[in-house]
Design an enzyme around this catalytic site. Structure first.
Site, PDB file in Angstrom:
ATOM      1  N   LYS A   1       0.820  -1.213   0.000  1.00 53.39           N
ATOM      2  CA  LYS A   1       0.000   0.000   0.000  1.00 53.39           C
ATOM      3  C   LYS A   1       0.846   1.252   0.000  1.00 53.39           C
ATOM      4  O   LYS A   1       0.602   2.199  -0.756  1.00 53.39           O
ATOM      5  CB  LYS A   1      -0.951  -0.010   1.199  1.00 53.39           C
ATOM      6  CG  LYS A   1      -2.086   1.001   1.084  1.00 53.39           C
ATOM      7  CD  LYS A   1      -1.841   2.310   1.803  1.00 53.39           C
ATOM      8  CE  LYS A   1      -1.766   2.180   3.301  1.00 53.39           C
ATOM      9  NZ  LYS A   1      -1.767   3.512   3.976  1.00 53.39           N
TER      10      LYS A   1
ATOM     11  N   ASP B   1      -6.381   0.651   0.653  1.00 52.06           N
ATOM     12  CA  ASP B   1      -6.388   0.758   2.112  1.00 52.06           C
ATOM     13  C   ASP B   1      -7.754   0.300   2.622  1.00 52.06           C
ATOM     14  O   ASP B   1      -8.553  -0.268   1.883  1.00 52.06           O
ATOM     15  CB  ASP B   1      -6.059   2.186   2.551  1.00 52.06           C
ATOM     16  CG  ASP B   1      -7.194   3.152   2.227  1.00 52.06           C
ATOM     17  OD1 ASP B   1      -8.047   2.830   1.368  1.00 52.06           O
ATOM     18  OD2 ASP B   1      -7.247   4.224   2.851  1.00 52.06           O
TER      19      ASP B   1
ATOM     20  N   HIS C   1     -10.385   2.030   3.413  1.00 55.40           N
ATOM     21  CA  HIS C   1     -11.493   2.707   2.731  1.00 55.40           C
ATOM     22  C   HIS C   1     -11.778   2.057   1.369  1.00 55.40           C
ATOM     23  O   HIS C   1     -12.933   1.789   1.021  1.00 55.40           O
ATOM     24  CB  HIS C   1     -11.176   4.191   2.544  1.00 55.40           C
ATOM     25  CG  HIS C   1     -10.995   4.934   3.826  1.00 55.40           C
ATOM     26  ND1 HIS C   1     -12.020   5.142   4.720  1.00 55.40           N
ATOM     27  CD2 HIS C   1      -9.906   5.525   4.373  1.00 55.40           C
ATOM     28  CE1 HIS C   1     -11.577   5.828   5.759  1.00 55.40           C
ATOM     29  NE2 HIS C   1     -10.289   6.063   5.574  1.00 55.40           N
TER      30      HIS C   1
ATOM     31  N   GLN D   1      -9.226   6.032  -8.445  1.00 52.23           N
ATOM     32  CA  GLN D   1      -9.190   5.561  -7.063  1.00 52.23           C
ATOM     33  C   GLN D   1      -9.268   6.722  -6.085  1.00 52.23           C
ATOM     34  O   GLN D   1      -9.950   6.645  -5.049  1.00 52.23           O
ATOM     35  CB  GLN D   1      -7.897   4.765  -6.824  1.00 52.23           C
ATOM     36  CG  GLN D   1      -7.742   4.221  -5.416  1.00 52.23           C
ATOM     37  CD  GLN D   1      -6.989   5.159  -4.474  1.00 52.23           C
ATOM     38  OE1 GLN D   1      -6.524   6.210  -4.882  1.00 52.23           O
ATOM     39  NE2 GLN D   1      -6.903   4.780  -3.220  1.00 52.23           N
TER      40      GLN D   1
END
Length: 312
Positions: A232, A251, A253, A300
């Site tokens: 990430k 992540d 979210h 994103q």
């Protein structure tokens, strides 16, 4: 200070919304002063004000550079920082044609674009982002600049500092203890050891910025060899500092969004776990890159901010 001249950057609000992108976890150094956003870029204090069809900007040079005769071209710095050559409205149309959910979300979150940030500052900042909130990361970045950075100037009663260079963070092992005292916790040795490795690489004649233009795979592999950098963190840094526009960080979210909206098409089983296996992470990222295309990371960011705002 009020006599500083305002200049115009021709980016309309539909192409960039400062109030959305600056506090939303790409950079952690912008401060809101009334209707102004203030930060340090290229050893300058930069002050921005949003207008409907442009951004007003002005700057204060570093006191250490006050004797230099060649001024910094602030407009060029901002054009680069905001990726101004990339037309956001065109990308939104393309994402909407590919993805019905994006088309639904986009009108509520216009002007979200990816910043093109300093590679070292971005790398160090996102090492600090692991298991952390935007508010706390911001506090950590403020502390590291105040403690290890160089004073630039004061604006509106606030002193601003540069982000410390790798060599500023690897003078001795005492750096780790100081970082712990500043609240970095287990991230302290990661920041220190990464600073050491990057500085050693620089002593060989390299700069992190030279990786711009390399493939996403090459940049990601390089970053993941550094302490404290997992998938990430590497994807965030690839996207926000190295022009890897297809990079899709996943992540908590994004994991929530994927489970609600994309799990079936991505062949991902819903899970209550916040921890993703490497294979699941890679499968999700690959699916979303295929869905959104070469600028998948920009799509994103819109969905990420939509989820961030919903949970605020």
């Amino acid at each position: 200070m009020n006599r500083i001249t305002w200049n115009q950057l021709k980016l309309p609000i539909k192409e960039i919304s400062l109030d959305i992108i600056l506090p939303s976890g790409q950079s952690f150094r912008w401060k809101k002063h009334g209707d102004e956003w203030v930060s340090v870029l290229n050893e300058l204090i930069v002050i921005l004000r949003q207008e409907d069809d442009h951004i007003l900007y002005r700057s204060i040079p570093s006191q250490a550079r006050a004797t230099l005769t060649t001024p910094i071209d602030v407009e060029s710095v901002l054009q680069d920082y905001f990726n101004a050559s990339i037309k956001l409205s065109k990308l939104y149309r393309e994402f909407g044609a590919r993805d019905k959910y994006f088309k639904t979300i986009a009108p509520l979150f216009s002007g979200i674009r990816i910043l093109r940030q300093d590679p070292w500052e971005t790398l160090c900042s996102f090492i600090c982002s692991t298991n952390n909130s935007i508010k706390r990361i911001t506090q950590m970045i403020d502390s590291i600049c105040l403690t290890f950075g160089t004073y630039v100037a004061t604006y509106d009663g606030v002193a601003y500092y540069t982000f410390p260079r790798p060599e500023d963070l690897c003078a001795s092992g005492s750096v780790v203890q100081k970082l712990r005292e500043l609240g970095f916790g287990y991230r302290a040795p990661y920041v220190y050891k990464t600073a050491l490795q990057v500085h050693e690489w620089q002593l060989l004649g390299h700069e992190l910025a030279e990786l711009r233009g390399s493939s996403y795979e090459k940049v990601r592999e390089f970053l993941m060899e550094l302490p404290g950098v997992g998938p990430k963190v590497a994807d965030c840094v690839c996207l926000m500092a190295f022009d890897c526009h297809s990079s899709v960080p996943i992540d908590t979210h994004m994991w929530n969004i994927v489970q609600r909206r994309y799990a079936k098409d991505a062949k991902i089983r819903p899970s209550k776990s916040k921890t993703l296996s490497k294979s699941t992470y890679d499968d999700i990222s690959s699916h979303l890159r295929g869905l959104w295309g070469d600028y998948a990371g920009w799509a994103q960011s819109v969905l990420f901010i939509s989820e961030l705002r919903k949970n605020a």
